[in-house]
Design an enzyme around this catalytic site. Structure first.
Site, short mmCIF file in Angstrom:
data_model
loop_
_atom_site.label_atom_id
_atom_site.label_comp_id
_atom_site.label_asym_id
_atom_site.label_seq_id
_atom_site.Cartn_x
_atom_site.Cartn_y
_atom_site.Cartn_z
N ASP A 191 0.82 -1.22 0.00
CA ASP A 191 0.00 0.00 0.00
C ASP A 191 0.85 1.27 0.00
OD1 ASP A 191 -1.99 -1.95 0.43
OD2 ASP A 191 -1.93 -1.65 2.59
N GLU A 195 -11.10 -1.88 -3.86
CA GLU A 195 -10.48 -1.16 -2.76
C GLU A 195 -9.41 -0.21 -3.30
OE1 GLU A 195 -8.96 -4.34 -0.33
OE2 GLU A 195 -7.17 -4.61 -1.57
N HIS A 244 -2.96 -1.56 -5.30
CA HIS A 244 -2.95 -0.49 -4.29
C HIS A 244 -1.92 0.57 -4.65
CE1 HIS A 244 -4.65 0.62 -0.28
NE2 HIS A 244 -3.85 1.62 -0.59
#
Length: 332
Positions: A33, A204, A270
């Protein structure tokens, strides 16, 4: 030349900034991330550490291996943000620094109690000053991966919400950097097979990207992070459209960035977007695995590669470059 002089030259050379003009991926051996922001001559970088928040400060984003990160916050021993500190993002808003991060409660952990929280720092340098806990962002649903962007004078909040058996993307207007106001709109849900790998239906890590013509985009990660097929998808909307209206957004039907077995890069996702120091180049910052079946753990590592734009003003991310491919550093 005496040994003393040789040692002195070596010592002085170590103090000088790196003059390397090339780099290779990964830019760190581990780090999921990844996020970076460029401000007044420096990149501030962070990624998921799980038990704390830390920042790297550097003029060269490709030289993170040479930087010692500074821990800026550790979670409390108990409470709603005491465990699983994930997906931090650093933003400069209203001349203050804010970090948005995901956390849960160690006394009752899991997705049902996972939310986005925010810290504030009034110092000019986010490595200085005091970080103040502004609490949980008032999202309608439990969720993760909060992000902020501004468009046409309005500030918006994006996050991935747990709704039923899946994760969906939600947008809302912000009253201030820690409070949402008005309707919180679901703008995308998993609908394609490539958004459902790994036994979960997941969207996401939403990130805003302004286009080169009359569109804006939200690039997101799809499928479970432990699946090799974890990939980036994209939503598009007209620049002057109502971004809070789900009908505004159109989903691209195929991944815009995905694994490359030929290049030994898997589970690409991500991401964040950064520009070169001279502001003329666009770079994709993302994490991936070097090898299949490595899952969703410490083996994920941050990578950086430039991207271009198509004739109609949409981003063209290409394919993941091979690990150890020699790349030119972002232009200074």
């Amino acid at each position: 030349m005496t040994n003393r002089i040789i040692l002195l030259i070596f010592f002085l050379a170590c103090l000088l900034p790196s003059t390397a003009q090339t780099f290779t991926n990964p830019i760190l051996p581990s780090g999921a991330d990844p996020w970076a922001i460029y401000h007044e001559g420096y990149y501030y970088y962070t990624h998921t550490l799980g038990n704390r928040l830390a920042l790297w400060k550097t003029k060269d984003l490709t030289a993170l291996k040479d930087i010692t990160p500074q821990t800026i916050w550790t979670p409390p021993s108990a409470g709603p943000n005491s465990k699983a500190i994930w997906a931090p993002e650093l933003h400069r808003l209203d001349n203050k620094w804010y970090i948005y991060y995901t956390a849960t409660d160690k006394a009752n952990d899991g997705d049902a109690n996972r939310y986005v929280f925010v810290l504030e720092n009034t110092a000019a340098d986010p490595l200085q000053g005091t970080w103040v806990d502004k609490g949980k962002v008032n999202t309608e649903h439990a969720g993760l991966d909060g992000s902020v962007f501004e468009h046409r004078g309005t500030r918006y909040f994006l996050y991935s919400a747990y709704v039923g058996p899946q994760s969906v993307l939600v947008i809302a207007r912000m009253k201030n950097p820690w409070t949402l106001e008005g309707t919180q709109t679901i703008i995308a849900a998993p609908t394609h097979a490539w958004e459902k790998f790994g036994g979960r239906q997941i969207l996401e890590g939403p990130e805003f990207l302004a286009g080169k013509k009359d569109e804006v985009f939200i690039v997101y990660s799809a499928s479970a992070c432990w699946a090799d097929e974890y990939a980036l998808g994209m939503l598009a909307a007209k620049t002057n459209a109502n971004l809070l209206d789900p009908r505004t957004w159109t989903k691209v039907s195929t991944p815009v960035f995905q694994q490359s077995p030929a290049h030994n890069v898997y589970a690409t996702g991500h991401n964040a977007f950064v520009q070169s120091p001279n502001g003329k180049e666009n770079w994709l910052l993302y994490h991936a695995n070097t090898g299949p079946g490595q899952g969703c753990d410490h083996r994920r590592s941050p990578r950086l590669q430039s991207f271009t734009w198509t004739a109609d003003g949409r981003p063209d991310f290409g394919q993941p470059v091979k690990a150890d491919s020699v790349l030119q550093i972002p232009a200074r």
